[in-house]
Design a protein around this motif. Sequence first.
Motif: not given
Length: 360
Positions: A151, A153, A156, A183, A188, A223-225
């Motif tokens: 990411t 971003k 986090k 978004k 993230c 966002e997702v990681e």
Amino acid sequence: MKVCLQQFLGKNHSWSIVGQNIARALFKKGHEVHLSSTNGYEHFPADLTHLIKSQLDKSYDMQISYTAMKNFPHYLSHGEKNRFGIWNYETTILPYGFSKYYQFTDKMLPSSNFSKKVFTDAGIPESHMTVVPHGADLTAFQTTVKYPLRTKKRFKILANIAQPHIRKNIPGLFEAYGQAFTKDDDVCLVAKVSVKKQVEMQFDVDFHSILKAFKRKYPKHAEVELVTEFVPNIAEVYNSCDAVFSMTHAECFWLPGIEGMAAGKIVIAPKYGGQLDFMSEDNSLLIPGKVICSPRHMQYWTTSSFAAMFEPDIKEASKLLQLAYRETDNLLNKFGPEMKKAVSIYSWDNVADQILGLCE
């Protein structure tokens, strides 16, 4: 002192992490430590391999085992004194038939006052117990290395889920995140999770199904990681994030909380459970909620209709996530002194000293 630990010591299991760190601290203090893992040696730390014994001796000055109570008679059978059993149970009603096994210890060491109450409510004498908490590996958290997240971003949020059990309230975690951000936000969610190919136990959940449902409900989600691989030094993952977040229904200590503080991150978690021994309004963001009955499929071993858990308020959790996002620096300045104080108390070195202090 000659010490043995027989218990889970391999794989990426919380009991293993606790056992490894207690062993490491005792060895550094000059004690002879022997280790016997009951779940293999996958992901076993290299600095402890020389302590592994294929066969334990018949007698030790001290024995420690973090294991289900029914294993105490066997795992603490290598001596007649200083037999310390560690265990915790989250959903308030101890499984049927477990409490009698306290007699195979010289002391039981619940990891929090919350956990101790579960045991006293089950009839285990308070005089037979001493709360000995878990800790953070302060040496590991001295690193400045960051795990290479994909990411880009700015902010986090780490959810260190590990094993995807029902009690960790993964749907609630994603729901709070979905309500908090879209978004368009520079944020993230980093989920550190052990993803299984199939659900094996009643208390397991299908993580990918939960994630898919979240994405369907929130098509404009932030966002997702995922981090699903084994990371030898988990401090690197914390270093890559800005906050640590949980929506858990029940924890008897919650290692990610004290680890998040050791990494200097904002910690956000429910106002219930073992984490309240070291979390407060002075060092973290606590999510309000209510105590409710625990569903049977969330409980381990045996079930009880009287077992309780916590239902954290999703709307309040989303507000706290937004607060951490907006006021990161101000919150860290506010919480910093008390976070450092908690970390100085909850170290594995102090844990080892507490256990040694119980020896006769």
